[in-house]
Design a protein around this motif. Structure first.
Motif, mmCIF file in Angstrom:
data_model
loop_
_atom_site.group_PDB
_atom_site.id
_atom_site.type_symbol
_atom_site.label_atom_id
_atom_site.label_comp_id
_atom_site.label_asym_id
_atom_site.label_seq_id
_atom_site.Cartn_x
_atom_site.Cartn_y
_atom_site.Cartn_z
ATOM 1 N N GLY A 56 0.793 -1.213 0.000
ATOM 2 C CA GLY A 56 0.000 0.000 0.000
ATOM 3 C C GLY A 56 0.826 1.263 0.000
ATOM 4 O O GLY A 56 0.516 2.217 -0.717
ATOM 5 N N ASP A 100 3.067 -0.482 -13.816
ATOM 6 C CA ASP A 100 2.385 -0.626 -12.529
ATOM 7 C C ASP A 100 2.634 0.586 -11.661
ATOM 8 O O ASP A 100 1.745 1.071 -10.952
ATOM 9 N N ALA A 136 0.422 3.168 -12.770
ATOM 10 C CA ALA A 136 -0.961 2.892 -12.413
ATOM 11 C C ALA A 136 -1.237 3.239 -10.958
ATOM 12 O O ALA A 136 -2.336 3.669 -10.606
ATOM 13 N N SER A 137 -0.243 3.045 -10.110
ATOM 14 C CA SER A 137 -0.492 3.307 -8.692
ATOM 15 C C SER A 137 0.072 4.662 -8.268
ATOM 16 O O SER A 137 0.234 4.945 -7.099
ATOM 17 N N ARG A 181 -1.077 7.632 -8.287
ATOM 18 C CA ARG A 181 -1.922 8.562 -7.533
ATOM 19 C C ARG A 181 -1.854 8.313 -6.038
ATOM 20 O O ARG A 181 -2.206 9.175 -5.239
ATOM 21 N N GLN A 182 -1.373 7.121 -5.661
ATOM 22 C CA GLN A 182 -1.242 6.797 -4.240
ATOM 23 C C GLN A 182 -0.414 7.846 -3.497
ATOM 24 O O GLN A 182 -0.639 8.128 -2.335
ATOM 25 N N THR A 213 -3.600 8.688 3.017
ATOM 26 C CA THR A 213 -2.748 7.954 3.947
ATOM 27 C C THR A 213 -1.367 8.569 4.001
ATOM 28 O O THR A 213 -0.799 8.808 5.069
ATOM 29 N N ALA A 226 -9.477 3.017 5.160
ATOM 30 C CA ALA A 226 -8.250 2.473 4.577
ATOM 31 C C ALA A 226 -8.086 1.011 4.954
ATOM 32 O O ALA A 226 -8.482 0.587 6.044
ATOM 33 N N GLU A 255 -0.498 -5.237 2.031
ATOM 34 C CA GLU A 255 -0.202 -4.558 3.275
ATOM 35 C C GLU A 255 -0.410 -3.071 3.072
ATOM 36 O O GLU A 255 0.115 -2.484 2.130
ATOM 37 N N GLY A 256 -1.183 -2.476 3.978
ATOM 38 C CA GLY A 256 -1.423 -1.049 3.885
ATOM 39 C C GLY A 256 -2.547 -0.730 2.930
ATOM 40 O O GLY A 256 -3.187 -1.616 2.378
ATOM 41 N N ASP A 257 -2.726 0.550 2.731
ATOM 42 C CA ASP A 257 -3.847 1.011 1.928
ATOM 43 C C ASP A 257 -3.513 0.861 0.458
ATOM 44 O O ASP A 257 -2.918 1.727 -0.161
ATOM 45 N N VAL A 258 -3.894 -0.274 -0.099
ATOM 46 C CA VAL A 258 -3.487 -0.563 -1.473
ATOM 47 C C VAL A 258 -4.235 0.320 -2.452
ATOM 48 O O VAL A 258 -5.281 0.890 -2.153
ATOM 49 N N CYS A 259 -3.656 0.401 -3.621
ATOM 50 C CA CYS A 259 -4.217 1.225 -4.681
ATOM 51 C C CYS A 259 -5.571 0.657 -5.105
ATOM 52 O O CYS A 259 -5.693 -0.537 -5.383
ATOM 53 N N LEU A 315 -6.679 -1.519 -8.763
ATOM 54 C CA LEU A 315 -5.550 -2.256 -9.332
ATOM 55 C C LEU A 315 -5.615 -3.696 -8.840
ATOM 56 O O LEU A 315 -5.632 -3.926 -7.634
#
Lengths: 976, 280
Positions: A340, A373, A376-377, A379-380, A385, B188, B222-226, B229
C-alpha cells in the motif's frame, strides 16, 4: 728539496715564452673531414625528404638531390605516421582483445563458446551504470538526525522448553511459525539509535548472517534475513528510507549469493558444473534443497519479507527449471501491487529491477511492467494515507517527493537501457497523461538517453511548465534537463528558446544553494552553444544571486565547476576577458585556497591553448591580476612543490607576453612583473632571461651596431639584470646569470657593464658553500663550481682589460679567489682550475684569437702582441705551474699517488696541446710528467696508447716534426 | 501394480556386534484425536479414538549372529500393500487427524545389552486420482450487504471488493491463484490475507467432531493498497500439512481458504471458499 723545486720552476718558466703558436684557421681547415660540403640552407635531418619529380626535370641537367628546381615535389610519407595510419597494430590488438575478453573470462570449453556469444548479447554492457555506483550517493544524500529504531524478533537464543503437546503437529507448526514471527521468541527492540548506530547494527546483522551461515545454522540465517527485510515496511523517519533500503538490500544480496553458491557447490560434487549449466546438470539433492528454500520462503506470513527474500534468491530458479526466472519475475512484479505504501512499493520495484537486470537482463517485459504498474499506482503518492503520515512526521511534500528519485531513476534506467525510441516515446506519453507527474518527468530526463531528451527538449520544457508549483521543485526538473542537454545537442533552432525558457525559471529560484546547483548545470549548455554575450549574461545573473549575504561562500564547488566549464569552451582569452562579468565572477572566490585553485586552472588553460605571444592589454592586465593572486598566496608555509608549480604557471605567462618591436614596453612590463612576483625566485630568473633575450633581440634588429637610443636601451637591460640578480638566494643561479648577462652585455658592446657583471661574479665566488642541496639531498658543490669556472674562463678570453686596472686583472682576480677559496680537504679542484687556466693563457698569447665578439676589441687588439703583455702572461703561468708542482709533490709524499698520476697526465696533455715543445727544456718537462704519470701504474693504458697515436699523427705535420723525437722518449709502461 | 519401499539397513560399528536378530517393522497408522472443543476436556482425554492401522508388516533381515566391524549394509524391500480391504492414504500431519507411515528397525541383543531401535518416517504420495480436474473458477464480490454474521450492519463502512479464484478444484502441487480488486473502500485497508484452513472430521460411536484450524496465513496486501488495481492471489500449498481432500467412513480431511480483509478500524471481513485438493 728546495733545490729540486727551484730547478723545476726554472725549467717551466721557459714554457710560456714558448707557447705554441697557433694558426686557428689553418688548424680548423686541417681538422675538417674531407666531406662533401652540404648546403645547410637546404639540408636538415629533421626536414621531410623532398623527392624530385623526374618528369619535370629537363634532360641533361643534373641537380643535387635536394632540389629546389623541381616544380612539383611531393612530401614523402612520414614513416612513423604511415605505420600508425589506420591499421595501428597496437590499437587493433586492443580492439580484438576487448571484444574477446568477456567470452574468455568465463568460458572453459570451446563447445560452450557459441552459446556464450549469444548470451553475451543479453548481458548488460559497460554503458549501464551499475547499482554500486548509486549506492554511495544515496547513502550520502539521505540522512537524518532523528532517532531510529530496529525491531527484531530474533529466536537466536530461544531454548524455550517446547510444551509437551499431545498432537505431533503442534511442534511442527511452531517450527513453521518460528520462521516467521517468533512472537514468543526473544524480542529485541532497539530504540533511540542515531543514524550511525543504525548503520552499525545493520552491519552487525550482516556479519551474524554470514556467521550463522558458515556455522550451518541456515534457519537462523533465513530468520535474520526475514527480520531485516521486515524493517523495510517501516516508514518512520521517512527521510532515511532510501538509505535504509541500500543497507538492507546489501544483506539480501549477501544472502542470495550464499544460497546460490551453496546449491551450486552441491551440484558440483564430482566436478564443478559450468557457469552456463542447464537443469539437467543439477542433481536431485541440490534440486530438493533448492525447492525446500522456495517452500520455506513461500510460507513467510508477511508480504514484504516474502517478496524481498524471494527476489533475493531469484537466481536459484536456474537450478529448478528453464523458465523459472521468466515466470517468477512477472509474479513478483504483480505481487508488489499489494504494497500500500507507495514509497515502500517503489523501492521494492527498484530492488526487483535490480535483481532482474543482474540475473536476466533480457527479460525486458517485467521491467516495463514494473514501470507501468508504478504509473498505475502513481496517484497513491497524493493519497490521504500518505498525506497524514507526512503531517505526523513533519515532512514537506517536495522533500518527500525527492525520496522517490533514486528508485524511479533506477527503474527508468533499467527500462531505458538499450530500449528502442518507440518504447521511450510511449513511456513519455504515459507519464504526460498523469497529473502531478513532475517526479516522473524528472526521472525520465535523468534516465533516458540524453539524445532522446535533447531532441524533445522543447516538449519537456512545456511539460515542466505545466507542473504543479507546490509539488516537485522545478529547479530540480530544469537541473535534470540541463544535465541531458550538456551531453547531447538539441536541434539548432530550438537552442535559444530553450535557454531563455530555462533561465527564466532558474533566475526565479530563491534559495542560493538550489539556484547555483541548477545554474551550474546550465552553464555547460550555454557555453557549448552560445557566444560570450550569453555567457556574460549568465555570469551576471549568477553574481546577482550569489552576492547577497555572501551566499557564494557556501557554493565554492559549484562556482569552481562553472569556471571549469567556461574554461573548457573558451580558449580565446581576449574573448574571455572581454566578458564584462568574468572578473567580477572571479572576485567571488574569496577564500584564499579556492581562489588560488581557480587562478591556477585559468593559467593552465592559458598556457595550454595560447598559441601566439600576446600584447593585448586586456589579457595582460587580467592575467597579471590572476598571477598576482597566485603569487600573493605564497607564504612561509607554502611547500616547495606548490611554489614550483605556481612559478611554472607564471613563467608560462611571462613567456607568452610579447610587445613585438616595442622593446621598451616589454622592459617596463618586466619591471612591473619583477615588482609583482618578487617572492618566486624561478619567476625572477625567467624575467632576467627575458630581459637578456630582449637585449639580444635588439642587437639582432639593429644588425649588431646600436644607435644611441638602442645602446641606451641595452644598457638599461643590463642595469635591470644587474640590480635583479643579487636578490636571488640560489648562489649558482646568481653566478650563471652574472656570467650570462655579462656575455650579453659584451655582445651589446656595453663594456663597463660586462666588466661589472664579471667582477660581481668573481666577488660572489667565495660565498659558494661547500655543499648544496640538490633535489633535497646534500651534495658537494665542487663539480658545479668547476663547471662554472671553466665556462667563465672561456668567456674571459674575449673580455678586454679595463683601461684603469692592471693587465689581466679579471684573470688574476679569479685566480686569487680560487686560491683563497676554502676547498674541500684532499681535493685537487684548485689545481685543476690552475691547469685549465693554462689553455686560456696560451690562447691569450696568440696574435689573433680563437674567437672574438664583433665590434668589441679584445686584448689581442688592445695590446697587439706587446712583449710586456706576453711577459705578464708568462709570469702568471710560472706561478700557476709552481702551484701545480707543489701540489704534485705533496701528493707524492702521501697516499695520493693515483691522484698525482692523473694530475700529471692532465698537465702533460695541456703542455702537449698548448706548449711549444721545440724548446728542449719544455720537452724534457713533458717527458718527466709522462713518466711521473706512469710511475705508479695508475694511468689508463688505453688513454696512453691513444695519446701516443695522436702524437704520432701530429708529428707528421712539418712544423710539429720535433714531436717524433719526443715520441721515442715516451715509454709505455705496463701496469706494475 | 504394487509399489515397494526399498532401502538398506546400515550398521556401523568399530568392532563386531553380537545380536539376536535384526528385524524391520513397517506400519501405517491413522491417529484420530477428538478435540476438547467438540466433546469436553475429559472425554477428549479418554475417548481418543482407536488408531486405524492401514498397513503393517515385519521381516527379519538378519538371523541371530554377529555383524562384523565396519560398515555393513543389508538391503530390504517391502511391498506397499494395504491390510485387508483398507486403502493407503497420503501422508498428512494435521491437528486431529494424522496419517503417518513409519519404518522401525530393531536389533535384539543378548543379556546385559540394551536392544537397539531406530524409527524413521516415510512419506506417501497418492497416485494420481483423476486424469483431468475441472478447475471450477469462482468469482466473488464482497460488500457490506453480502456479509453474514453482522450485528450492526449500519456501523459498517462502505466498500466493494471484487475478485476471483482461478480454481477451487486445486492441484496440490500447483499454487492457488486468483486476483482481487479493491474497487472502493471508505476506510483504509490495513491488510489482506489468505488463510488456509483444514477441516478435520472424526466420526465414532458417539457421533462426530468437526474442527477447522489454520494451517498458514499469507499476507497478500499490506497497507492502503491502490484502488482499482488487481492484486494477485497466490499461495503455495505447504507440503506435509496438506493432502488431497480425503473422505472415509471414519474421518474426513477437507480444506478451505479464507480471504481476510482487515480494515484500518480493525474491522475483519472474511470470505470463505471450500477447496478440493487432488493430485494429478
Amino acid at each position: 728539496m728546495l733545490e729540486t723545486r727551484f730547478h723545476s720552476i726554472a725549467l717551466y718558466s721557459v714554457f710560456f715564452r714558448h707557447a705554441r703558436v697557433r694558426k686557428y684557421g689553418a688548424e680548423l681547415q686541417r681538422c675538417r673531414l674531407d666531406a662533401v660540403p652540404v648546403d645547410l640552407g637546404d639540408y636538415h635531418p629533421l626536414k621531410p625528404i623532398t623527392v624530385t619529380d623526374s618528369r619535370s626535370r629537363r634532360g641533361g641537367r643534373k641537380g643535387s638531390t635536394s632540389s629546389s628546381s623541381s616544380s612539383s615535389s611531393s612530401v614523402a610519407p612520414d614513416p612513423l605516421s604511415s605505420m600508425l595510419e589506420g591499421t595501428d597494430p597496437l590499437s587493433l590488438f586492443a580492439a580484438a582483445s576487448a571484444s574477446e575478453t568477456p567470452t574468455l573470462s568465463h568460458s572453459s570449453s570451446s563447445v560452450e563458446l557459441g552459446r556464450k556469444r549469444r548470451e553475451n548479447e543479453e548481458e548488460v554492457g559497460a554503458d549501464f551504470e551499475p547499482w554500486s555506483a548509486k549506492r554511495g550517493e544515496i547513502l550520502a544524500r539521505f540522512t537524518t538526525t532523528e532517532k531510529l529504531s530496529i525491531n527484531l524478533f530474533m529466536g537466536s537464543d530461544k531454548n524455550k522448553a517446547s510444551s509437551p503437546s499431545s498432537a505431533v503437529s503442534e511442534k511442527v507448526r511452531t517450527r513453521l511459525e518460528e520462521l516467521d514471527d517468533l512472537e514468543e521468541g526473544s524480542q529485541r527492540e532497539l530504540l533511540n539509535l542515531s543514524q550511525q548506530d543504525y548503520v552499525n547494527r545493520i552491519e552487525e546483522l550482516n556479519q551474524s548472517l554470514k556467521e550463522a551461515w558458515s556455522s550451518d545454522q541456515k534457519v537462523k540465517a533465513l530468520k535474520i534475513v526475514i527480520q531485516c527485510s521486515k524493517l523495510l515496511s517501516d516508514t518512520s523517519v521517512i527521510q532515511f528510507y532510501p538509505s535504509k533500503f541500500v543497507l538492507i538490500t546489501d544483506i539480501l544480496d549477501t544472502f542470495g549469493r550464499l544460497v546460490y553458491e551453496r546449491i551450486w557447490s552441491m551440484c558440483s560434487d564430482p566436478r564443478p558444473i559450468p557457469d552456463s549449466f542447464s537443469v539437467e546438470d543439477v542433481n536431485d539433492t541440490a534440486k530438493e534443497t533448492c525447492l525446500n528454500w522456495f517452500f520455506k520462503i513461500a510460507s513467510i506470513r508477511e508480504l514484504i519479507p516474502r517478496l524481498y527474500v524471494e527476489a533475493a534468491i531469484l537466481k536459484c530458479n536456474r537450478f529448478l527449471n528453464k523458465t523459472g526466472i521468466q515466470e517468477t519475475l512477472p509474479r513478483l512484479t504483480a505481487m508488489i501491487r499489494g504494497i500500500g505504501d507507495p514509497l515502500v512499493a517503489v523501492y521494492a520495484r527498484a530492488y526487483l529491477c535490480r535483481v532482474g537486470m543482474e540475473v536476466a537482463p533480457h527479460l525486458k517485459d517485467s521491467l516495463n511492467k514494473n514501470f507501468f504498474d508504478l504509473l498505475a499506482s502513481f496517484r497513491q503518492i497524493h493519497g490521504d494515507t500518505v498525506q497524514n503520515q507526512l503531517v505526523i512526521q513533519r515532512v514537506e511534500i517536495p522533500v518527500y517527493l525527492t525520496l522517490y528519485s533514486p528508485a524511479i531513476h533506477w527503474i527508468l534506467q533499467c527500462v531505458a537501457y538499450r530500449a528502442p525510441d518507440v518504447l521511450l516515446t510511449e513511456m513519455m506519453e504515459r507519464c504526460k497523461k498523469l497529473g502531478n507527474n513532475a517526479l516522473l518527468l524528472n526521472s525520465v530526463m535523468w534516465a533516458f538517453r540524453p539524445e532522446f531528451v535533447a531532441a524533445r527538449a522543447t516538449d519537456f520544457i512545456g511539460m515542466i511548465k505545466d507542473c504543479d508549483e507546490a509539488g516537485f521543485p522545478k529547479h530540480l526538473l530544469f537541473g535534470s534537463l540541463g544535465r541531458s542537454l550538456a551531453c547531447a545537442d538539441p536541434p539548432e533552432s530550438e537552442r535559444l528558446p530553450i535557454l531563455n525558457e530555462a533561465w527564466k525559471v532558474i533566475t526565479k529560484v530563491r534559495s542560493p544553494q538550489d539556484y547555483i546547483n541548477c545554474a551550474e548545470i546550465w552553464v555547460e549548455f550555454t557555453c557549448r552553444h552560445f557566444t560570450k554575450r550569453e555567457v556574460n549574461t549568465v555570469l551576471a545573473d549568477i553574481i546577482k544571486h550569489m552576492t547577497p549575504d555572501r551566499a557564494f561562500e557556501d557554493a565554492y564547488p559549484q562556482l569552481q565547476s562553472v569556471m571549469k566549464k567556461i574554461l573548457t569552451y573558451f580558449h580565446n582569452f581576449s574573448v574571455l576577458f572581454s566578458m564584462e562579468k568574468f572578473l567580477p565572477f572571479l572576485d567571488m572566490f574569496q577564500k584564499d585556497s579556492v581562489r588560488v585553485e581557480v587562478c591556477k586552472s585559468i593559467m593552465e588553460v592559458f598556457i595550454k591553448h595560447q598559441q601566439e605571444p600576446t600584447r593585448d592589454p586586456v589579457i595582460l592586465n587580467a592575467l597579471l591580476h590572476v598571477c598576482k593572486t597566485m603569487h600573493d598566496s605564497v607564504n612561509a608555509l607554502t611547500v616547495e612543490d606548490e611554489k614550483r608549480s605556481l612559478a611554472l604557471l607564471i613563467n608560462g605567462f611571462i613567456r607568452m607576453v610579447s610587445f613585438g618591436r616595442d622593446f621598451e614596453q616589454q622592459l617596463s612590463f618586466c619591471v612591473e612583473a619583477r615588482a609583482t612576483f618578487c617572492n618566486l625566485e624561478p619567476v625572477i630568473i625567467q624575467l632576467i632571461h627575458t630581459v637578456n633575450q630582449l637585449a639580444m633581440e635588439t642587437r639582432r634588429v639593429m644588425g649588431g651596431s646600436h644607435s644611441r637610443k638602442t645602446a641606451a636601451f641595452v644598457r638599461a637591460c643590463a642595469a635591470y639584470s644587474f640590480i635583479t640578480i643579487p636578490s636571488l638566494t640560489s648562489i649558482f643561479s646568481r653566478l650563471h646569470l652574472y656570467l650570462l648577462s655579462g656575455q650579453v652585455a659584451l655582445a651589446n658592446q656595453c663594456l663597463s657593464q660586462a666588466d661589472a657583471f664579471l667582477k660581481a661574479a668573481v666577488s660572489v665566488l667565495p660565498e659558494v658553500p661547500r655543499t648544496i642541496s640538490v633535489e633535497g639531498k646534500q651534495r658537494s658543490s665542487e663539480a658545479f663550481l668547476l663547471d662554472f669556472i671553466n665556462s667563465f674562463l672561456s668567456t674571459l678570453l674575449v673580455v678586454p682589460d679595463h683601461p684603469e686596472q692592471g693587465v689581466l686583472y679579471l684573470v688574476r682576480g679569479l685566480l686569487n679567489m680560487v686560491q683563497d677559496y676554502t676547498w674541500e680537504d684532499n681535493s685537487d679542484a684548485k689545481v685543476r682550475v690552475y691547469i685549465s687556466a693554462l689553455p686560456l693563457l696560451a690562447a691569450m698569447s696568440q696574435e689573433s684569437y680563437l674567437y672574438t665578439i664583433p665590434k668589441v676589441d679584445s686584448n689581442e687588439t688592445l695590446y697587439g702582441g706587446d712583449p710586456k703583455f706576453v711577459a705578464e702572461i708568462s709570469r702568471l703561468c710560472e706561478t700557476l705551474i709552481g702551484q701545480v708542482l707543489d701540489h704534485l709533490k705533496t701528493l707524492g709524499r702521501e697516499e695520493g699517488v693515483r691522484r698525482q698520476g692523473s694530475l700529471a697526465f692532465s698537465l702533460f696533455s695541456t703542455l702537449l696541446a698548448h706548449g711549444d715543445l721545440r724548446n728542449n727544456k719544455l720537452n724534457q718537462l713533458a717527458v718527466n710528467l709522462w713518466n711521473l704519470s706512469h710511475k705508479n701504474g695508475h694511468c689508463d693504458t688505453r688513454t696512453s696508447v691513444r695519446t701516443l697515436e695522436h702524437i704520432k699523427q701530429q708529428a707528421q705535420q712539418p712544423e710539429l716534426s720535433h714531436l717524433s723525437d719526443m715520441l721515442l722518449r715516451l715509454s709505455l709502461q705496463s701496469r706494475a | 501394480l504394487v509399489e515397494v519401499l526399498a532401502g538398506v539397513v546400515v550398521i556401523t560399528s568399530k568392532e563386531a556386534v553380537q545380536h539376536q536378530g535384526i528385524s524391520l517393522t513397517m506400519e501405517g497408522l491413522v491417529n484420530l484425536q477428538l478435540s476438547s472443543k467438540s466433546v469436553g476436556v475429559f472425554e477428549a482425554f479418554y475417548n481418543s479414538v482407536k488408531p486405524i492401522q492401514l498397513i503393517s508388516s515385519n521381516i527379519e533381515v538378519a538371523k541371530p549372529g554377529k555383524v562384523p566391524g565396519g560398515k555393513t549394509e543389508i538391503p530390504f524391500e517391502f511391498p506397499l500393500q494395504a491390510k485387508g480391504n483398507k486403502m493407503l492414504y497420503e501422508t498428512y500431519h494435521g491437528v486431529f487427524v494424522n496419517i503417518q507411515y513409519t519404518l522401525r528397525c530393531d536389533m535384539r541383543r543378548p543379556l546385559l545389552a540394551k536392544d537397539l531401535s531406530k524409527t524413521c518416517e516415510f512419506m506417501l504420495h497418492c497416485q494420481p486420482q483423476k486424469s483431468k480436474v475441472q478447475p471450477t473458477p469462482v468469482d466473488f464480490t464482497i460488500t457490506p450487504e453480502t456479509l453474514q454474521n453482522v450485528k450492526e450492519r449500519t456501523s459498517l463502512p462502505k466498500f466493494v471488493i471484487r475478485g476471483h479464484l482461478d480454481a477451487t478444484n486445486c492441484v496440490i502441487t500447483q499454487p492457488l491463484t486468483g486476483e482481487l480488486v479493491v474497487e472502493s473502500s471508505e476506510v483504509a485497508i490495513k491488510s489482506i490475507e489468505l488463510q488456509l484452513v483444514r477441516v478435520e472430521t472424526c466420526g465414532c460411536a458417539e457421533g462426530y467432531a468437526r474442527d477447522a484450524t489454520e494451517i498458514q496465513n499469507i499476507q497478500i496486501a499490506e497497507g492502503d493498497v491502490c484502488h482499482g488495481l488487481p492484486i494477485p492471489i497466490y499461495m503455495v500449498f505447504p507440503r506435509l500439512f496438506t493432502c488431497p481432500t480425503l473422505e472415509t467412513t471414519n474421518f474426513k480431511v477437507e480444506f478451505e481458504v479464507n480471504v481476510v480483509i482487515v480494515l484500518h478500524d480493525d474491522h475483519l471481513i472474511t470470505e470463505n471458499f471450500p477447496l478440493k485438493l487432488c493430485r494429478v
